[in-house]
Design a protein around this motif. Structure first.
Motif, PDB file in Angstrom:
ATOM      1  N   ALA A   2      -6.333  -7.341  64.377  1.00 29.88           N
ATOM      2  CA  ALA A   2      -5.817  -8.404  65.241  1.00 29.88           C
ATOM      3  C   ALA A   2      -6.890  -9.452  65.528  1.00 29.88           C
ATOM      4  O   ALA A   2      -6.627 -10.665  65.467  1.00 29.88           O
ATOM      5  CB  ALA A   2      -5.297  -7.808  66.544  1.00 29.88           C
ATOM      6  N   ALA A  48      -7.167  -3.045  66.587  1.00 28.91           N
ATOM      7  CA  ALA A  48      -7.987  -4.046  67.266  1.00 28.91           C
ATOM      8  C   ALA A  48      -8.735  -4.904  66.252  1.00 28.91           C
ATOM      9  O   ALA A  48      -8.769  -6.142  66.358  1.00 28.91           O
ATOM     10  CB  ALA A  48      -8.962  -3.366  68.220  1.00 28.91           C
ATOM     11  N   LEU A  63      -4.445  -7.367  73.836  1.00 30.28           N
ATOM     12  CA  LEU A  63      -3.897  -6.490  72.798  1.00 30.28           C
ATOM     13  C   LEU A  63      -3.216  -5.251  73.350  1.00 30.28           C
ATOM     14  O   LEU A  63      -2.626  -4.479  72.592  1.00 30.28           O
ATOM     15  CB  LEU A  63      -5.020  -6.072  71.835  1.00 30.28           C
ATOM     16  CG  LEU A  63      -5.697  -7.206  71.060  1.00 30.28           C
ATOM     17  CD1 LEU A  63      -6.902  -6.676  70.295  1.00 30.28           C
ATOM     18  CD2 LEU A  63      -4.713  -7.884  70.118  1.00 30.28           C
TER      19      LEU A  63
END
Length: 209
Positions: free
Chosen positions: A13, A10, A38
């Motif tokens: 990204a 996470a 995501l």
């Protein structure tokens, strides 16, 4: 997948989307929206938010909002000073340890960098730039310096990407070439001087207030 890996996924990204400008400065981010995007639960996204706030890419007001920070000149200059100092440190340690294969990796990375700059391919240019300098970070073996570089480089990358999009050329392939030649010759002081020049050039990008 472990909680740590989910959190890191996470974080990487969201960080990359902020640096790339896919999530623009001032944009409000919501854990639920990004978790869905995501394919993750909200918990690792919240943990990523906390880390990104700590690193200066997000700002948060409890019970109100979390949003992407603006690109602030003083913050970029501060980050460039810190990251530059770390690169000077690792260069001084790494140059006497470099093998011929390490220098060749740096040369190949600089060739990719120059080609990407000429073609206007900012992502490839910045990736090649990272690969070149990461050789010295890796060979130095200084984990604290590596962590500091990883933490503060994204603040600088946001500005580099913006300047590149405005017709800039990121860092000079010529400076890289001088650094590589000093490394190949085992000239520690020369390599450190060029490294300092590279990071001064980056700090100068922040003169936009």
């Amino acid at each position: 997948m472990s909680r740590t890996l989910l959190r890191d996924r996470a974080y990487e990204a969201i960080r990359d989307a902020i640096v790339a400008g896919e999530i623009e400065p001032g944009a409000v981010v919501r854990d639920a929206d990004l978790a869905e995007r995501l394919g993750l639960s909200r918990a690792p996204v919240r943990e990523a938010f906390s880390r990104l706030v700590d690193e200066g890419l997000l700002e948060s007001k409890p019970q109100s909002y979390t949003r992407v920070t603006p690109v602030v000149a003083a913050d970029v200059r501060d980050a460039a000073a810190v990251v530059g100092a770390m690169h000077e440190l690792v260069t001084r340690v790494a140059v006497p340890r470099l093998m011929a294969a390490d220098v060749e990796i740096m040369r190949a990375a600089n060739e990719r960098f120059a080609a990407a700059v000429t073609a206007g391919q900012v992502d490839l240019a910045l990736r090649a730039d990272d690969e070149l300098h990461d050789v010295l970070v890796r060979v130095s073996g200084n984990r604290a310096a590596a962590a500091t570089v990883a933490r503060y480089t994204p603040l600088i990358r946001r500005l580099e990407r913006r300047r590149f999009g405005e017709g800039g050329t990121c860092r000079s392939a010529g400076l890289h070439e001088r650094l590589i030649e000093a490394c190949a010759a085992g000239e520690v002081d020369a390599a450190v001087r060029v490294t300092a020049e590279i990071w001064r050039t980056l700090a100068d990008l922040a003169d936009f207030d």
